[in-house]
Enzyme design. Structure first.
Site, PDB file in Angstrom:
ATOM      1  N   GLU A  23       0.842  -1.205   0.000  1.00 51.94           N
ATOM      2  CA  GLU A  23       0.000   0.000   0.000  1.00 51.94           C
ATOM      3  C   GLU A  23       0.876   1.253   0.000  1.00 51.94           C
ATOM      4  O   GLU A  23       2.084   1.193   0.189  1.00 51.94           O
ATOM      5  CB  GLU A  23      -0.890   0.028   1.253  1.00 51.94           C
ATOM      6  CG  GLU A  23      -2.262  -0.616   1.079  1.00 51.94           C
ATOM      7  CD  GLU A  23      -3.239   0.315   0.346  1.00 51.94           C
ATOM      8  OE1 GLU A  23      -2.788   1.341  -0.207  1.00 51.94           O
ATOM      9  OE2 GLU A  23      -4.438   0.003   0.326  1.00 51.94           O
ATOM     10  N   ASN A 156     -10.194   5.667   3.088  1.00 48.66           N
ATOM     11  CA  ASN A 156      -9.297   5.400   1.972  1.00 48.66           C
ATOM     12  C   ASN A 156      -9.324   6.550   0.969  1.00 48.66           C
ATOM     13  O   ASN A 156     -10.064   7.522   1.128  1.00 48.66           O
ATOM     14  CB  ASN A 156      -9.705   4.103   1.268  1.00 48.66           C
ATOM     15  CG  ASN A 156      -8.665   3.014   1.411  1.00 48.66           C
ATOM     16  OD1 ASN A 156      -7.471   3.274   1.327  1.00 48.66           O
ATOM     17  ND2 ASN A 156      -9.110   1.790   1.644  1.00 48.66           N
ATOM     18  N   ASP A 206     -10.237   1.820  -3.294  1.00 43.28           N
ATOM     19  CA  ASP A 206      -9.170   1.721  -2.297  1.00 43.28           C
ATOM     20  C   ASP A 206      -8.367   3.022  -2.386  1.00 43.28           C
ATOM     21  O   ASP A 206      -8.943   4.096  -2.328  1.00 43.28           O
ATOM     22  CB  ASP A 206      -8.327   0.478  -2.560  1.00 43.28           C
ATOM     23  CG  ASP A 206      -7.559   0.007  -1.334  1.00 43.28           C
ATOM     24  OD1 ASP A 206      -6.935   0.847  -0.644  1.00 43.28           O
ATOM     25  OD2 ASP A 206      -7.550  -1.212  -1.056  1.00 43.28           O
TER      26      ASP A 206
END
Length: 299
Positions: A23, A156, A206
């Site tokens: 991420e 997010n 996301d």
């Protein structure tokens, strides 16, 4: 209504490193370094752009996100329930503020430094049956922390428009991307509105980023795609990924013309991992547009 362009670009694996949950790709133009984290693996990875050499640092806890600061040797880092300064050379974590530390249901997730010079970071319900118990916070370099948005399930998709006057923020579980008016001088937000609504099939949002034209790019983690939206919220392009669970796009490289996308390894899904062994990798392509320099936390 014009249908979005479906694109299967030339996408390559950028790194041999595989993460459980890669991420937060972040480009530091000063050192020409690409950073990303492995949330569940508790690792911070730094890749020198010219040589491809990678340095992997272990974190003291799960690392939800991080951001650059005015000191190239210091990052601001969100661990499970605290935000602090991480000193790269000394490899030490200096706590600034605890966030939701008494709530075992939540952890810190996506975070980025904004045009106001503060670190914006959200929490998520870390249980399988997620509920809207998370929030979005603004943290300054002194440890001052303000809760800005409540009732979030999985915070997010943080990103800002090129002029710094629009904040984008997503809630992954209900598939909503919202936009706010943003004051880059103070960090004040107003005029909350729906920017886009996604489903499992179209790609629940996301991580996100914005390019120099003002388009918003969202990792569609449920559909194996990256969705590109115009500033008015119109879906203009869908980029098909070679893995099913992309997590965040980021423009990087000296010309900010390479789009890097992180991904996750689906836990407990042996069939999917067999079919997509590159899951958890970091990927790159040249999309034909440029990104924006990252903002710096004012130390």
């Amino acid at each position: 209504m014009t249908e979005p362009r479906q694109t299967s670009a030339c996408i390559r694996r950028l790194s041999d490193t595989i993460s459980d949950l890669a991420e937060g790709p972040t480009w530091d133009h000063r050192s020409r370094t690409l950073y990303w984290c492995d949330i569940l693996g508790k690792r911070l990875i730094a890749r020198d752009w010219a040589s491809g050499t990678e340095t992997i640092r272990s974190m003291p806890d799960v690392i939800g996100s991080f951001g650059l600061t005015t000191d190239p040797d210091v990052l601001i880092v969100a661990l499970r329930d605290r935000v602090g300064l991480y000193h790269l050379r000394k490899e030490t974590f200096e706590p600034l503020v605890a966030i939701e530390e008494t709530d075992e249901r939540t952890r810190l997730n996506d975070g980025k430094v904004g045009p106001d010079g503060a670190f914006w970071v959200g929490t998520m319900d870390d249980r399988p049956d997620r509920k809207p118990i998370g929030a979005l916070y603004r943290v300054d370099a002194s440890g001052g922390c303000t809760r800005m948005v409540e009732g979030v399930t999985v915070s997010n998709g943080l990103a800002w428009s090129p002029d710094g006057r629009t904040l984008y923020h997503a809630d992954s579980r209900p598939g909503r991307i919202e936009a706010w008016d943003f004051d880059p001088a103070t960090g004040a937000i107003a005029n909350r509105r729906l920017f886009a609504q996604l489903t499992n099939d179209s790609g629940r949002p996301d991580g996100g980023t914005v390019d120099a034209q003002g388009d918003y790019w969202s990792a569609g983690v449920s559909a194996g795609v990256v969705n590109r939206f115009s500033p008015d919220g119109t879906l203009v392009e869908t980029l098909k990924m070679p893995v099913p669970r992309p997590t965040m796009p980021c423009f990087c490289g000296p010309g900010l013309d390479t789009l890097v996308i992180t991904s996750l390894r689906p836990p407990g899904d042996a069939d999917m991992l067999s079919a997509y062994p590159d899951s958890g990798g970091v990927f790159a392509l040249t999309p034909g547009v440029r990104g924006l320099p990252g903002h710096l936390l004012r130390l």
